[in-house]
Design a protein around this motif. Sequence first.
Motif, PDB file in Angstrom:
ATOM      1  N   GLN A  88      14.468   1.893   1.949  1.00 47.55           N
ATOM      2  CA  GLN A  88      13.015   1.872   1.769  1.00 47.55           C
ATOM      3  C   GLN A  88      12.673   2.378   0.366  1.00 47.55           C
ATOM      4  OE1 GLN A  88      10.901   4.331   4.564  1.00 47.55           O
ATOM      5  NE2 GLN A  88       8.901   3.549   3.982  1.00 47.55           N
ATOM      6  N   LEU A  89      11.700   1.744  -0.243  1.00 47.94           N
ATOM      7  CA  LEU A  89      11.224   2.151  -1.560  1.00 47.94           C
ATOM      8  C   LEU A  89       9.712   2.332  -1.499  1.00 47.94           C
ATOM      9  CD1 LEU A  89      13.222  -0.443  -3.700  1.00 47.94           C
ATOM     10  CD2 LEU A  89      13.685   2.007  -3.549  1.00 47.94           C
ATOM     11  N   VAL A  90       9.238   3.427  -2.061  1.00 49.74           N
ATOM     12  CA  VAL A  90       7.814   3.714  -2.062  1.00 49.74           C
ATOM     13  C   VAL A  90       7.380   4.073  -3.470  1.00 49.74           C
ATOM     14  CG1 VAL A  90       5.966   5.139  -1.136  1.00 49.74           C
ATOM     15  CG2 VAL A  90       7.910   4.522   0.323  1.00 49.74           C
ATOM     16  N   GLU A  91       6.463   3.271  -4.018  1.00 53.50           N
ATOM     17  CA  GLU A  91       5.952   3.520  -5.349  1.00 53.50           C
ATOM     18  C   GLU A  91       4.723   4.419  -5.300  1.00 53.50           C
ATOM     19  OE1 GLU A  91       7.217  -0.889  -5.103  1.00 53.50           O
ATOM     20  OE2 GLU A  91       6.114   0.566  -3.895  1.00 53.50           O
ATOM     21  N   SER A  92       4.507   5.139  -6.376  1.00 55.65           N
ATOM     22  CA  SER A  92       3.306   5.956  -6.520  1.00 55.65           C
ATOM     23  C   SER A  92       3.019   6.138  -8.001  1.00 55.65           C
ATOM     24  CB  SER A  92       3.476   7.315  -5.831  1.00 55.65           C
ATOM     25  OG  SER A  92       4.545   8.033  -6.432  1.00 55.65           O
ATOM     26  N   GLY A  93       1.827   6.654  -8.284  1.00 50.03           N
ATOM     27  CA  GLY A  93       1.478   6.971  -9.662  1.00 50.03           C
ATOM     28  C   GLY A  93       0.547   5.985 -10.341  1.00 50.03           C
ATOM     29  N   GLY A  94       0.209   4.913  -9.663  1.00 49.51           N
ATOM     30  CA  GLY A  94      -0.715   3.963 -10.258  1.00 49.51           C
ATOM     31  C   GLY A  94      -2.125   4.523 -10.311  1.00 49.51           C
ATOM     32  N   GLY A  95      -3.002   3.784 -10.984  1.00 46.72           N
ATOM     33  CA  GLY A  95      -4.382   4.221 -11.064  1.00 46.72           C
ATOM     34  C   GLY A  95      -5.146   3.453 -12.122  1.00 46.72           C
ATOM     35  N   LEU A  96      -6.339   3.948 -12.411  1.00 42.83           N
ATOM     36  CA  LEU A  96      -7.209   3.355 -13.426  1.00 42.83           C
ATOM     37  C   LEU A  96      -7.147   4.205 -14.686  1.00 42.83           C
ATOM     38  CD1 LEU A  96      -9.492   1.442 -14.380  1.00 42.83           C
ATOM     39  CD2 LEU A  96     -11.097   3.007 -13.256  1.00 42.83           C
ATOM     40  N   VAL A  97      -6.795   3.582 -15.794  1.00 44.33           N
ATOM     41  CA  VAL A  97      -6.746   4.284 -17.073  1.00 44.33           C
ATOM     42  C   VAL A  97      -7.414   3.434 -18.141  1.00 44.33           C
ATOM     43  CG1 VAL A  97      -4.647   5.584 -16.528  1.00 44.33           C
ATOM     44  CG2 VAL A  97      -4.473   3.348 -17.657  1.00 44.33           C
ATOM     45  N   GLN A  98      -7.716   4.068 -19.244  1.00 46.02           N
ATOM     46  CA  GLN A  98      -8.314   3.359 -20.370  1.00 46.02           C
ATOM     47  C   GLN A  98      -7.224   2.831 -21.295  1.00 46.02           C
ATOM     48  OE1 GLN A  98     -11.174   5.942 -22.252  1.00 46.02           O
ATOM     49  NE2 GLN A  98     -12.686   5.617 -20.631  1.00 46.02           N
ATOM     50  N   PRO A  99      -7.543   1.819 -22.061  1.00 45.63           N
ATOM     51  CA  PRO A  99      -6.557   1.307 -23.031  1.00 45.63           C
ATOM     52  C   PRO A  99      -6.044   2.423 -23.935  1.00 45.63           C
ATOM     53  CG  PRO A  99      -8.394  -0.202 -22.852  1.00 45.63           C
ATOM     54  CD  PRO A  99      -8.772   1.012 -22.060  1.00 45.63           C
ATOM     55  N   GLY A 100      -4.746   2.396 -24.178  1.00 44.37           N
ATOM     56  CA  GLY A 100      -4.127   3.412 -25.023  1.00 44.37           C
ATOM     57  C   GLY A 100      -3.586   4.606 -24.266  1.00 44.37           C
TER      58      GLY A 100
ATOM     59  N   ALA B   4      10.275   6.310  -4.901  1.00 45.99           N
ATOM     60  CA  ALA B   4      11.089   7.148  -4.025  1.00 45.99           C
ATOM     61  C   ALA B   4      11.907   6.267  -3.101  1.00 45.99           C
ATOM     62  CB  ALA B   4      10.199   8.079  -3.220  1.00 45.99           C
ATOM     63  N   ALA B   5      13.211   6.502  -3.078  1.00 46.34           N
ATOM     64  CA  ALA B   5      14.113   5.704  -2.255  1.00 46.34           C
ATOM     65  C   ALA B   5      14.600   6.501  -1.061  1.00 46.34           C
ATOM     66  CB  ALA B   5      15.305   5.253  -3.097  1.00 46.34           C
ATOM     67  N   SER B   6      14.849   5.798   0.020  1.00 48.59           N
ATOM     68  CA  SER B   6      15.403   6.443   1.203  1.00 48.59           C
ATOM     69  C   SER B   6      16.144   5.405   2.036  1.00 48.59           C
ATOM     70  CB  SER B   6      14.300   7.092   2.040  1.00 48.59           C
ATOM     71  OG  SER B   6      13.387   6.122   2.505  1.00 48.59           O
TER      72      SER B   6
END
Length: 121
Positions: free
Chosen positions: A1-13, A21-23
């Motif tokens: 299993q793989l679970v991604e995190s850390g995405g979001g809305l950011v401004q250019p630059g 995370a793997a399990s």
Amino acid sequence: QLVESGGGLVQPGESLRLSCAASEFSFEYYVIGWFRQAPGKGREAVACISSRSSRSNYADFVKGRFTISRDNARDMAYLQMNSLTPEDTAVYYCAAHDQPFNNCSGYFGFWGRGTQVTVSS
């Protein structure tokens, strides 16, 4: 299993660091890849790293801006993304396979569900 995190809305630059995370499999023996899919576009490889971190490969459009890494002791992979642009907006996925490293080629049998990255002012 793989679970991604850390995405979001950011401004250019700005920067983001994605985590994967793997399990439930022997992470240290697997090649890890980060892929992305933007709205209306096909999935494309972003970066890949060999099982022992000795080799990595990047798509031309991220060279010098993104860095892939992994921590086998923690079963984690990362994608550090700097100097983000609106063109980097996409769902980012991590994936794994246990074949010999060949850049981002190969059949990735394990996939996460993705994390959304949006770059907008």
